[in-house]
Scaffold this motif. Structure first.
Motif, short mmCIF file in Angstrom:
data_model
loop_
_atom_site.label_atom_id
_atom_site.label_comp_id
_atom_site.label_asym_id
_atom_site.label_seq_id
_atom_site.Cartn_x
_atom_site.Cartn_y
_atom_site.Cartn_z
N LEU A 130 0.83 -1.21 0.00
CA LEU A 130 0.00 0.00 0.00
C LEU A 130 0.86 1.25 0.00
CD1 LEU A 130 -2.72 1.45 0.25
CD2 LEU A 130 -2.56 1.15 2.73
N ASP A 131 1.88 1.29 0.85
CA ASP A 131 2.74 2.46 0.92
C ASP A 131 3.48 2.69 -0.39
OD1 ASP A 131 1.96 3.01 3.49
OD2 ASP A 131 3.71 2.07 4.44
N GLY A 132 3.84 1.60 -1.08
CA GLY A 132 4.50 1.75 -2.38
C GLY A 132 3.60 2.42 -3.39
N ALA A 133 2.32 2.02 -3.42
CA ALA A 133 1.38 2.64 -4.36
C ALA A 133 1.08 4.08 -3.97
CB ALA A 133 0.09 1.82 -4.41
N VAL A 134 0.96 4.33 -2.67
CA VAL A 134 0.69 5.69 -2.19
C VAL A 134 1.85 6.61 -2.55
CG1 VAL A 134 0.47 7.08 -0.09
CG2 VAL A 134 -0.91 5.01 -0.37
N ALA A 135 3.07 6.13 -2.35
CA ALA A 135 4.24 6.93 -2.70
C ALA A 135 4.31 7.19 -4.20
CB ALA A 135 5.52 6.23 -2.21
N ALA A 136 3.99 6.17 -4.98
CA ALA A 136 4.00 6.35 -6.44
C ALA A 136 2.99 7.40 -6.88
CB ALA A 136 3.71 5.01 -7.13
N ALA A 137 1.92 7.57 -6.10
CA ALA A 137 0.90 8.58 -6.41
C ALA A 137 1.25 9.94 -5.85
CB ALA A 137 -0.44 8.12 -5.84
N GLY A 138 2.36 10.04 -5.09
CA GLY A 138 2.74 11.31 -4.48
C GLY A 138 1.85 11.70 -3.32
N LEU A 139 1.32 10.68 -2.61
CA LEU A 139 0.38 10.93 -1.52
C LEU A 139 0.92 10.32 -0.23
CD1 LEU A 139 -2.88 9.94 -3.44
CD2 LEU A 139 -2.06 12.26 -3.02
N THR A 140 0.14 10.41 0.83
CA THR A 140 0.44 9.73 2.09
C THR A 140 -0.74 8.83 2.43
OG1 THR A 140 -0.60 11.39 3.52
CG2 THR A 140 1.70 11.78 2.87
N ARG A 141 -0.56 7.96 3.41
CA ARG A 141 -1.66 7.08 3.83
C ARG A 141 -2.90 7.87 4.21
NH1 ARG A 141 0.42 2.50 8.10
NH2 ARG A 141 2.13 1.60 6.86
N ALA A 142 -2.69 9.03 4.83
CA ALA A 142 -3.81 9.84 5.31
C ALA A 142 -4.68 10.36 4.17
CB ALA A 142 -3.30 11.01 6.15
N ASP A 143 -4.13 10.37 2.95
CA ASP A 143 -4.89 10.86 1.80
C ASP A 143 -5.84 9.80 1.24
OD1 ASP A 143 -3.63 13.44 1.65
OD2 ASP A 143 -1.86 12.42 0.83
N VAL A 144 -5.72 8.56 1.68
CA VAL A 144 -6.51 7.47 1.14
C VAL A 144 -7.76 7.29 2.00
CG1 VAL A 144 -6.55 5.01 0.60
CG2 VAL A 144 -4.48 6.34 0.18
N HIS A 145 -8.92 7.38 1.38
CA HIS A 145 -10.18 7.31 2.11
C HIS A 145 -10.61 5.88 2.43
CE1 HIS A 145 -10.48 11.47 0.95
NE2 HIS A 145 -11.61 11.61 1.62
N ARG A 146 -10.23 4.92 1.59
CA ARG A 146 -10.72 3.55 1.77
C ARG A 146 -9.81 2.60 0.99
NH1 ARG A 146 -15.56 1.79 3.56
NH2 ARG A 146 -16.17 3.98 3.63
N VAL A 147 -9.67 1.38 1.52
CA VAL A 147 -8.90 0.33 0.85
C VAL A 147 -9.78 -0.90 0.70
CG1 VAL A 147 -6.91 -1.23 1.01
CG2 VAL A 147 -6.69 1.13 1.78
#
Length: 407
Positions: A130-147
């Motif tokens: 998850l962190d790899g995909a979030v980093a690739a998107a230029g975001l942080t975990r806190a930016d993700v609303h749902r998994v």
């Protein structure tokens, strides 16, 4: 008295807001005049709606329509950064994670190989992917609303334990869901991988507009997804659609199927049978027994190409497709007899490589084995369909939350 009583101005405004947002998702940038026509709202009301949505950060102005001067030429689009979701596709070999913005556009992706038995904890692998995909998107975990996480088998809603997937080491702990919830700051949902393929086909593929359909998946294993009245049917333990365990004519009766991780339909029409069929038919370079599904899919692809060319060497390949199609239709006939679906979607790499040559043969066999005659359609979502379904599932709930302007 509550302000959200149905029929109040606030609720009606929220309904118009959501209708406009859905239109922008479907059509892309639109002018206020076009939004008014599509929603049936007056120009002043459409203008007020757009002002409201822009202030809420849900739409943005994106330029003007070519050749049209004046304020009516201004185009509006959904603000892609209003929310982000993540999806994970898990199998025994790797975890693929992706992040999408609220429009559904994939903005980051990451693949984590997990060969053999896992040396690390599942929680660590999920968070790393998850962190790899979030980093690739230029975001942080806190930016993700749902998994949404897709796995083979299914998490039993009565026990919280993964069932029907003994080949997925590390995922069967009774505390796994609680452990993941403890380390991830957003809601996390879990779904069977084939069910997620059905979601992808329902939202973006061959099953759009169909409320009753079966999706038959054939890749690493045989599985099905059942959609009834527009909704996934999961069953009491989450195991609806585990058709690989289905006893069928032409295959030995398998007992203790969950321990054996095998069943009659899987033994009759799974990827592993293609090696045996090829050897029996004398096809050169037949894959070895127990071959990986990608090798089996390549064989099906060669067979379909040979039959399409119609050369003298296509006879064994035509026989291979015939026998494989008969096995597939044998199990599928049981599903059709019970569910009577409008449509059957054939998905997975073996079906996509077999193309029309395989689909047509399965349809012809099914017509002789089943009383009803559902349409057989080739799956249209062929690039990472499990992952696409996970993202679509996460987006559906997130949009309901983020696009709700009645609060």
């Amino acid at each position: 008295m509550a302000g959200n009583t149905p029929g109040t101005p606030r609720v009606l405004r929220a309904m118009n807001d959501r209708a406009a947002l859905d239109l922008l998702l479907e059509h892309g940038p639109l002018s206020r005049t076009r939004i008014g026509k599509l929603t049936g709202l007056s120009k002043p009301t459409a203008s007020q709606l757009l002002v409201r949505l822009e202030a809420a950060g849900l739409v943005v102005a994106t330029g003007t329509a070519a050749g049209r001067p004046g304020p009516n030429a201004q185009l509006y689009a959904v603000n892609a950064s209003a929310a982000h979701v993540a999806g994970l596709d898990v199998n025994a070999h790797r975890i693929v994670a992706a992040v999408a913005d609220v429009t559904g556009e994939t903005v980051g992706e990451f693949e984590l190989p997990t060969p053999g038995r896992r040396a690390h904890s599942v929680v660590r692998e999920v968070t790393e992917a998850l962190d790899g995909a979030v980093a690739a998107a230029g975001l942080t975990r806190a930016d993700v609303h749902r998994v949404v996480i897709g796995t083979p088998g299914a998490f039993d809603p009565n026990t919280g334990r993964l069932r029907y997937a003994s080949h997925l080491p590390g995922w069967h702990s009774t505390t796994l869901l609680d452990e993941l919830a403890a380390v991830l700051p957003m809601p996390v949902e879990y779904e069977n991988d084939v069910n997620l393929v059905a979601v992808a086909e329902q939202r973006r593929g061959a099953a759009r507009g169909h409320d009753d359909f079966v999706l038959l998946w054939n890749e690493e294993g045989l599985g099905a997804a059942l959609v009834i009245n527009g909704r996934l049917h999961r069953g009491f333990t989450g195991g609806a659609g585990e058709v690989g365990f289905l006893p069928v004519p032409g295959a030995p009766l398998v007992r203790q199927v969950t321990k054996a991780n095998a069943g009659g339909f899987q033994e009759l029409a799974g990827a592993q049978v293609l090696a045996r069929l090829a050897r029996e038919l004398g096809i050169e370079e037949a894959p070895a027994a127990g071959t990986h599904h990608e090798t089996a899919a390549a064989l099906v692809g060669r067979a379909a190409e040979a039959v399409e060319r119609g050369g003298s060497g296509s006879g064994p390949y035509a026989a291979l497709l015939d026998r494989f199609a008969t096995g597939l239709a044998t199990g599928l006939a049981s599903l059709v007899a019970v569910l009577d679906p409008e449509v059957v979607v054939l998905s997975g790499e073996l079906f996509s490589r077999g193309g029309e040559q395989l689909r047509g043969r399965v349809a012809a066999e099914l017509a002789e084995l089943a009383a009803s005659r559902p349409r057989l359609l080739a799956g249209a979502v062929t690039h990472r369909p499990v992952l696409r379904g996970a993202l679509e599932s996460a987006l559906a709930t997130t949009r309901d939350e983020v696009f709700d302007t009645s609060r």
